[in-house]
Write a protein that holds these residues in place. Structure first.
Motif, PDB file in Angstrom:
ATOM      1  N   LYS A  43       0.706  -1.153  -0.042  1.00  0.00           N
ATOM      2  CA  LYS A  43      -0.135  -0.030   0.063  1.00  0.00           C
ATOM      3  C   LYS A  43       0.888   1.208   0.011  1.00  0.00           C
ATOM      4  O   LYS A  43       0.599   2.102  -0.839  1.00  0.00           O
ATOM      5  CB  LYS A  43      -0.818   0.193   1.311  1.00  0.00           C
ATOM      6  N   SER A  44       1.814   1.346   0.866  1.00  0.00           N
ATOM      7  CA  SER A  44       2.839   2.668   1.110  1.00  0.00           C
ATOM      8  C   SER A  44       3.364   2.739  -0.220  1.00  0.00           C
ATOM      9  O   SER A  44       3.569   3.701  -0.718  1.00  0.00           O
ATOM     10  CB  SER A  44       3.678   2.512   1.980  1.00  0.00           C
ATOM     11  N   THR A  45       3.965   1.577  -0.531  1.00  0.00           N
ATOM     12  CA  THR A  45       4.805   1.541  -1.839  1.00  0.00           C
ATOM     13  C   THR A  45       3.938   2.262  -3.244  1.00  0.00           C
ATOM     14  O   THR A  45       4.322   3.264  -3.669  1.00  0.00           O
ATOM     15  CB  THR A  45       5.217   0.078  -2.460  1.00  0.00           C
ATOM     16  N   PHE A 158      -2.818  10.047   1.815  1.00  0.00           N
ATOM     17  CA  PHE A 158      -2.918   9.842   3.328  1.00  0.00           C
ATOM     18  C   PHE A 158      -2.056   8.586   3.416  1.00  0.00           C
ATOM     19  O   PHE A 158      -2.787   7.542   2.992  1.00  0.00           O
ATOM     20  CB  PHE A 158      -4.153   9.890   3.901  1.00  0.00           C
ATOM     21  N   ASP A 159      -1.366   8.219   4.138  1.00  0.00           N
ATOM     22  CA  ASP A 159      -0.411   6.900   4.611  1.00  0.00           C
ATOM     23  C   ASP A 159      -0.988   6.664   6.028  1.00  0.00           C
ATOM     24  O   ASP A 159      -0.017   7.139   6.893  1.00  0.00           O
ATOM     25  CB  ASP A 159       1.201   6.803   4.295  1.00  0.00           C
ATOM     26  N   GLU A 160      -1.839   5.896   6.254  1.00  0.00           N
ATOM     27  CA  GLU A 160      -2.200   5.613   7.584  1.00  0.00           C
ATOM     28  C   GLU A 160      -2.045   6.766   8.449  1.00  0.00           C
ATOM     29  O   GLU A 160      -1.262   6.814   9.537  1.00  0.00           O
ATOM     30  CB  GLU A 160      -1.331   4.327   8.182  1.00  0.00           C
ATOM     31  N   PRO A 161      -2.811   7.725   8.308  1.00  0.00           N
ATOM     32  CA  PRO A 161      -2.527   8.972   9.294  1.00  0.00           C
ATOM     33  C   PRO A 161      -3.134   8.871  10.547  1.00  0.00           C
ATOM     34  O   PRO A 161      -2.731   9.743  11.448  1.00  0.00           O
ATOM     35  CB  PRO A 161      -3.349   9.989   8.372  1.00  0.00           C
TER      36      PRO A 161
HETATM   37 MG   LIG Z   1       2.730   1.173   4.912  1.00  0.00          MG
END
Ligand SMILES: [Mg+2]
Ligand SMILES: Nc1ncnc2c1ncn2[C@@H]1O[C@H](COP(=O)(O)OP(=O)(O)OP(=O)(O)O)[C@@H](O)[C@H]1O
Lengths: 365, 231
Positions: A43-45, A158-161
Motif C-alpha cells: 500500500k505505502s509503496t 494519506f498514509d495511515e494518518p
Molecule cells: Mg505502509
C-alpha cells in the motif's frame, strides 16, 4: 481538481523484490479512494509512487491530464499526510504549514491567509506559535492535515494518518477527515490496514494482498460481494466464518462431518462434487438450541463475549473456529447442544482451490 | 618515585602560576584543533547529509570510503601532508610546512571522514523520517541539507565533540608536519612526546594533566548530551 488514474503500475525494488504487481484503478475527481490490505501488501509503496517518492518500475500514473511518472513530487501538485506526521521539529506550527508554500514562492500575504484559514478549519488558531513537541498527538495530526490543505493540491495522499492515535481519537479524526474531504472536494487516496476505517471512509475501496489488487468497488459492494476468500476474510469484523464442503446437490453442501448447508443456487454456478469454502458472516448466522434435525451443522460453544450492544459467541463447527454475532435482544446460548442456521441466500461460496468467489456477481476488477 | 613526585610538584607549579610557555602551548593546541574541527564540520557535515539524501552512482563507494577512512593512521596522514607541503612537493611554494596551518590541514584530513561518516549515519535516519515531507514540500537539495542539519543539531554537537576529542589528543600527524618547534608549533601532545623522551617530565606532566582534564571534559559532555537527547 483532478482524477487520479493508475494503469498496470508495478514496482520492483532494487533488491529484485516485486512489491506492487500490476495495479490499475481510477479515483474520480473529488472522490476518496481507500487502499486497504494487510501489512506488507504494498500500500505505502503504491502511494509513494503516486507521490513521486518512489520510482515507478512500469505502468502509468496520471493526475488530471498529466502523466506524472517522471515528475518530481513538487511538480505533481499533491500533498501527503505521513504516518509519523513528519512535522519539522524545529519549526513552529505556522512555519510547518507555510514551508511548502514558501518553497513554491507563494507571496507572503497569501501564505498568511491560507495558513490562518487552515488553522481556523482545524482549530489550531491558538497553537500556531508552538513547536510540534509541545502538541498532543491529536494536535500534531491536525497540523499534518493543515500542512496538506494549505497547499490546495490536486490530490491528497494519506498514509495511515491515524494509526498513531488512540482508539477514541482515531474514530473522531476519521469522521473529521471525511467531513473535511467532502467539504474541500479534493481527490484523495487513503492508505490503511484497518478495514473498519477503510469501510467508513471509502467512496471506493481497493483491497490489496501481496502486491496484487484483489477487488475494487464501493465499500458496501465489497462487503456484500467479496470476490475472494481473502477479501471476505479481511473486510468485516468479526471476520467471515469459513466451512469446507462439497456441492452435494444443486443448492446444498455436504460438510465433512455429514451435516448439510443450504445455499442459493441462483447466485452462481457450482457443479455437483466441486470442493468449496462456504462463507458465513457472523451477523447472518442464527444459533439454535438443540440439534433439531440432524442435518444442520453442529456448533460447539467455547466462549461468549458480552459487548453490551450484542455478544460474540465463539466455538467450533467441525474442526473450524466459528463465531456468531448476536444482537442484544437475541437469547444468549443456553446449554451446549447447539446448531447453526443461515438464510441460503446469505451463504457465500468460494472455490476451494483458487479462493475465488462462485456466488459474487461483481467482476473481480 | 622521588623524581616523579618532584616533577609533579613542578607541573603543578607551572599550572598554578600560569607559566608563559605552558600557556602558549595549550593555546596553540586548542587553536589548531578547534580550527581543524570547525573546518571539518563545515566541509563534512553537508557532504555527510548529501550522501544520505541523494542517489547517484558511486554513492555507496563514497560512504564506504568515508567509513574506511575513520581508521586513517595519523602518522601516514602526516607523512602525506608533509610530502605535499615539502619544498619539492606540489604545494611547496606556499611554504606551509612546519607551520600551524600545516597542522590544521593534517588534522582536517583526519577529521573530515569522521564528520562525514557520523553525519551520514544521523542524516540517513532523519531522511527516512522527513525525506518524504521535504520532497513533497519542494525543498531543494541545499535547503533539505540545511533542514536535516537543523533537526539533527543536537547530534551534530556530539559529532563536533567526537571530532574535537580526536584532534586535541592526536600527535602523529601534527608532529610530522608541525615539527614541534618550540614557541611556534609545539602543542600539548607533541610536547609531551618530545619532553618525555628528553626526560623533562615536569612540563610533560603538566600538559598531560591539562590534556586529560580536557578530553575527560569533552567526553563527559558528549556522553551527557547523548544521554539527555536520547530521552
Ligand atoms: Mg505502509
Ligand atoms: N525500500 C525497499 N526495498 C525493498 N523492499 C521494500 C522497500 N520498501 C518496502 N519494501 C517491501 O515491499 C513490501 C511492501 O511494503 P509497503 O511498505 O508498501 O507495505 P504496506 O502495505 O504499506 O505495509 P504496512 O501496512 O506495514 O505499512 C514489503 O514486503 C516491504 O518489505
Amino acid at each position: 481538481m483532478a482524477s487520479v488514474v493508475l494503469n498496470e503500475v508495478r514496482k520492483t525494488y532494487a533488491g529484485g523484490f516485486e512489491a506492487v504487481k500490476g495495479v490499475s484503478f481510477t479515483v474520480s475527481d473529488g472522490g476518496l479512494c481507500v487502499l486497504v490490505g494487510p501489512s506488507g501488501c504494498g500500500k505505502s509503496t503504491l502511494l509513494r509512487m503516486v507521490a513521486g517518492l518512489e520510482t515507478v518500475s512500469s505502468g502509468d500514473i496520471r493526475i488530471g491530464e498529466r502523466r506524472v511518472n517522471d515528475l518530481e513530487p513538487m511538480a505533481r501538485d499533491i500533498a501527503m499526510v505521513f504516518q509519523n506526521y513528519a512535522l519539522y521539529p524545529h519549526m513552529s506550527v505556522f512555519d510547518n504549514m507555510a514551508y511548502g508554500l514558501r518553497n513554491r514562492g507563494t507571496p507572503k500575504p497569501e501564505i498568511e491567509k491560507r495558513v490562518k484559514e487552515a488553522a481556523r478549519i482545524l482549530e489550531l488558531d491558538a497553537l500556531l506559535e508552538r513547536k510540534p513537541r509541545q502538541l498532543s498527538g491529536g494536535q500534531r495530526q491536525r497540523v499534518a492535515m493543515g500542512r496538506a490543505i494549505v497547499r490546495k493540491p490536486a490530490a491528497f495522499l494519506f498514509d495511515e494518518p491515524l494509526s498513531n492515535l488512540d482508539a477514541k481519537l482515531r474514530v473522531q479524526m476519521r469522521i473529521e477527515i471525511r467531513k473535511l474531504q467532502r467539504e474541500l472536494k479534493t481527490t484523495s487516496i487513503y492508505v490503511t490496514h484497518d478495514q473498519l476505517e477503510a469501510m467508513t471512509l471509502a467512496d471506493r475501496l481497493v483491497v490489496m494482498n501481496g502486491g496484487h489488487m484483489e477487488q475494487v468497488g464501493t465499500a458496501l459492494d465489497v462487503f456484500q460481494n467479496p470476490a475472494s476468500v481473502f477479501v471476505a476474510g479481511f473486510i468485516g469484523s468479526p471476520p467471515m466464518n469459513f466451512l469446507a464442503g462439497e456441492v452435494d446437490t444443486q443448492g446444498r453442501l455436504r460438510l465433512p462431518d455429514g451435516a448439510f448447508l443450504a445455499f442459493d443456487p441462483k447466485r452462481g454456478e457450482a457443479q455437483v462434487g466441486r470442493k468449496v469454502l462456504a462463507g458465513l458472516r457472523p451477523e447472518n448466522v442464527a444459533l439454535r438450541n438443540g440439534v433439531e434435525d440432524g442435518a444442520a451443522p453442529r456448533f460447539r460453544l467455547e466462549l461468549v463475549e458480552e459487548l453490551g450492544m450484542g455478544r460474540l459467541v465463539h466455538g467450533k463447527v467441525g474442526e473450524r473456529p466459528f463465531t456468531v454475532a448476536q444482537g442484544a435482544s437475541d437469547p444468549p446460548p443456553s446449554g451446549y447442544s447447539l446448531s447453526i442456521g443461515i438464510e441460503p441466500a446469505l451463504v457465500h461460496l468460494f472455490d476451494a482451490a483458487s479462493g475465488l468467489s462462485l456466488t459474487s456477481a461483481a467482476p473481480r476488477r | 618515585m622521588h623524581e616523579v613526585s618532584r616533577a609533579l610538584a613542578l607541573a603543578l607549579g607551572l599550572i598554578g602560576r600560569g607559566d608563559q610557555e605552558f600557556l602558549s602551548i595549550v593555546r596553540l593546541s586548542l587553536g589548531v584543533s578547534l580550527t581543524a574541527t570547525l573546518a571539518a564540520l563545515v566541509i563534512g557535515a553537508p557532504l555527510g547529509v548529501a550522501l544520505a539524501i541523494s542517489r547517484f552512482r558511486g554513492r555507496a563507494g563514497l560512504i564506504l570510503t568515508s567509513n574506511a577512512l575513520l581508521g586513517l593512521p595519523p602518522v601516514v596522514v602526516g607523512l602525506c601532508v608533509y610530502l605535499a607541503l615539502s619544498r619539492s612537493g606540489p604545494l611547496g611554494k606556499f611554504g606551509l610546512l612546519f607551520t600551524p596551518a600545516a597542522m590544521v590541514v593534517a588534522q582536517l584530513i583526519l577529521l573530515t571522514p569522521i564528520v562525514i561518516a557520523l553525519t551520514h549515519r544521523m542524516a540517513a535516519g532523519l531522511w527516512g523520517e522527513y525525506g518524504g515531507a521535504l520532497m513533497v514540500d519542494g525543498a531543494s537539495g541545499p535547503r533539505s541539507i540545511a533542514i536535516i542539519l537543523a533537526i539533527g543539531r543536537a547530534t551534530m554537537l556530539t559529532v563536533f565533540l567526537a571530532a574535537f576529542g580526536r584532534a586535541i589528543s592526536e600527535v602523529g600527524a601534527i608532529i610530522v608536519v608541525g615539527g614541534n618547534i618550540r614557541g611556534y608549533t609545539r602543542t600539548m601532545t607533541t610536547a609531551i612526546a618530545l619532553e618525555t623522551s628528553k626526560g623533562e617530565l615536569a612540563l610533560a606532566l603538566a600538559l598531560g594533566m591539562v590534556l586529560i582534564a580536557l578530553s575527560f571534559a569533552v567526553n563527559a559532555v558528549a556522553f551527557l548530551l547523548a544521554r539527555a537527547w536520547r530521552k
